[in-house]
Design a protein around this motif. Structure first.
Motif, short mmCIF file in Angstrom:
data_model
loop_
_atom_site.label_atom_id
_atom_site.label_comp_id
_atom_site.label_asym_id
_atom_site.label_seq_id
_atom_site.Cartn_x
_atom_site.Cartn_y
_atom_site.Cartn_z
N LEU A 110 -10.44 60.66 28.76
CA LEU A 110 -10.14 59.48 29.56
C LEU A 110 -11.41 58.94 30.19
N LEU A 111 -11.50 57.62 30.20
CA LEU A 111 -12.63 56.92 30.80
C LEU A 111 -12.10 55.95 31.84
N LEU A 112 -12.83 55.77 32.92
CA LEU A 112 -12.54 54.70 33.84
C LEU A 112 -13.04 53.41 33.21
N SER A 113 -12.14 52.46 33.02
CA SER A 113 -12.48 51.21 32.34
C SER A 113 -12.35 50.06 33.34
N VAL A 114 -13.44 49.32 33.54
CA VAL A 114 -13.53 48.34 34.61
C VAL A 114 -13.96 46.98 34.04
N PRO A 115 -13.31 45.90 34.45
CA PRO A 115 -13.77 44.57 34.02
C PRO A 115 -15.25 44.38 34.33
N MET B 26 -0.02 59.57 30.69
CA MET B 26 -1.14 58.93 31.38
C MET B 26 -0.82 58.67 32.86
N PHE B 27 0.44 58.49 33.20
CA PHE B 27 0.81 58.34 34.61
C PHE B 27 0.51 59.64 35.35
N ARG B 28 0.93 60.76 34.76
CA ARG B 28 0.69 62.07 35.39
C ARG B 28 -0.80 62.33 35.54
N ARG B 29 -1.57 62.02 34.53
CA ARG B 29 -3.00 62.26 34.60
C ARG B 29 -3.68 61.34 35.62
N ARG C 219 -1.99 47.26 40.95
CA ARG C 219 -1.58 45.86 40.77
C ARG C 219 -0.40 45.74 39.83
N LEU C 220 -0.42 46.56 38.76
CA LEU C 220 0.66 46.50 37.78
C LEU C 220 0.94 47.90 37.22
N TYR C 221 2.22 48.21 37.03
CA TYR C 221 2.63 49.38 36.26
C TYR C 221 3.04 48.89 34.87
N LEU C 222 2.52 49.53 33.84
CA LEU C 222 2.74 49.08 32.46
C LEU C 222 3.37 50.20 31.63
N ASN C 223 3.83 49.84 30.45
CA ASN C 223 4.50 50.82 29.59
C ASN C 223 3.62 51.40 28.50
N GLN C 224 2.60 50.65 28.08
CA GLN C 224 1.82 51.07 26.91
C GLN C 224 0.33 51.03 27.22
N LEU C 225 -0.40 51.97 26.63
CA LEU C 225 -1.85 52.04 26.82
C LEU C 225 -2.53 50.79 26.27
N MET C 226 -2.05 50.29 25.13
CA MET C 226 -2.64 49.09 24.55
C MET C 226 -2.47 47.89 25.47
N LEU D 184 -8.55 54.43 30.09
CA LEU D 184 -8.38 54.34 28.65
C LEU D 184 -8.95 55.59 28.00
N THR D 185 -8.58 55.84 26.78
CA THR D 185 -9.13 56.99 26.06
C THR D 185 -10.30 56.52 25.19
#
Length: 317
Positions: free
Chosen positions: A163-168, A219-222, A237-244, A259-260
């Protein structure tokens, strides 16, 4: 067997009307078939006064017997398929959207090139539903990375992603951590795996908006563990269902996310995101093939496992 199939469909759907649509029969015809089974049994199978339908004691015994019959039929079919030397048969695979998109295609290609007459099907769903389908033998093998019951399932690891921290990229905070920053090209070259590359302090992003996958997702647990270990309460800001989906939302600048490295490597080139290494056990994710411990393990299942392990045996750790 038609009566058993009809009763089982009503139990699965918890509704005569829904079962009729699933079976492509009229509701009166379905109701008549179930009543005939109940007359032969001498007891009602369903308590029709409840919504959704509930099983009676006799109904629970009937469904248990039906599942044993289905298992015997599947095992017999699998055994006969095996006698054909992998020249026929079926294999039912499952995975979340991410795993079905990123890992199953090369696995299927490697297997099908050697066994082209095995009919394959793929089910995409969340982890909880996939394990339920594995338990009821609706699926043979799933690809996952979450928590599982080791007494019921065998997990065969084949790959590890990170897992990586992914930032705009436009966020001002990136200027503060320029020496930690990694690009997509860095990830593709594996720089984030080098011990001399520093991990970013996640707590520094306390005031950053986050996009997080919802409950029921590994990914939520992690993500929750990563925040807890860094003593931070994120602004989600948002809870989402898919990594993509999280990836595309982050690319649009809606927030940071996890993200992975697998997803980053497979994504089209872009400079909308920058990445940071994380120093936490929860940032390492073991991906595995899961299957039932009980039941008949077909040659097709064993062949798929073998070809998949061979495919990823030289993958980066």
């Amino acid at each position: 067997m038609q009566g058993i199939d009809y009763v089982y469909a009503v139990w699965q759907e918890k509704s005569f009307s829904a079962a009729a649509r699933k079976l492509f029969v009229s509701q009166p015809a379905l109701s008549a078939s179930v009543r005939k089974v109940e007359r032969e049994l001498g007891l009602p199978i369903f308590n029709r006064s409840t919504t959704p339908l509930q099983l009676t004691d006799a109904g629970r015994a009937y469904i248990d017997a039906a599942e044993r019959i289905f298992r015997i039929k599947r095992d017999l079919k699998s055994y006969c398929d095996d006698l054909a030397g992998l020249e026929s048969g079926t294999l039912r695979l499952g995975g979340t959207n991410f795993f079905a998109s990123c890992f199953l295609p090369p696995m299927i290609e490697a297997f099908s090139s050697r066994h082209p007459h095995i009919a394959l099907s793929v089910t995409e769903s969340d982890s909880a539903d996939l394990f339920n389908k594995l338990a009821t033998e609706e699926l043979d093998i799933i690809v996952d990375s979450g928590i599982y019951d080791a007494a019921l399932y065998e997990a065969i690891p084949f790959y590890q992603d990170h897992l990586l921290l992914s930032v705009p990229a436009f966020l001002p905070i990136n200027r503060e951590f320029a020496s930690y920053l990694l690009t997509q090209q860095d990830i593709m070259l594996g720089r984030h795996l080098r011990p001399d590359v520093p991990a970013v302090p996640l707590s520094a992003f306390q005031d950053t908006d986050f996009l997080i996958l919802g409950k029921g997702n590994d990914m939520f647990r992690r993500s929750r563990k990563l925040f807890q270990n860094n003593s931070m309460t994120p602004h989600v800001r948002l809870y989402l269902n898919q990594l993509m989906t999280a990836y595309h939302m982050a690319r649009q600048g809606l927030g940071a996310t996890f993200l992975t490295d697998t997803l980053v490597r497979l994504s089209a080139p872009n400079e909308a995101l920058v990445y940071y290494k994380l120093d936490d056990p929860n940032a390492q994710r073991q991906i595995f093939l899961a299957l039932q411990r009980r039941g008949y393990r077909t040659n097709a299942m064993q062949g798929f496992i073998k070809s998949s392990l061979n495919l990823y045996q030289d993958a980066p750790a």
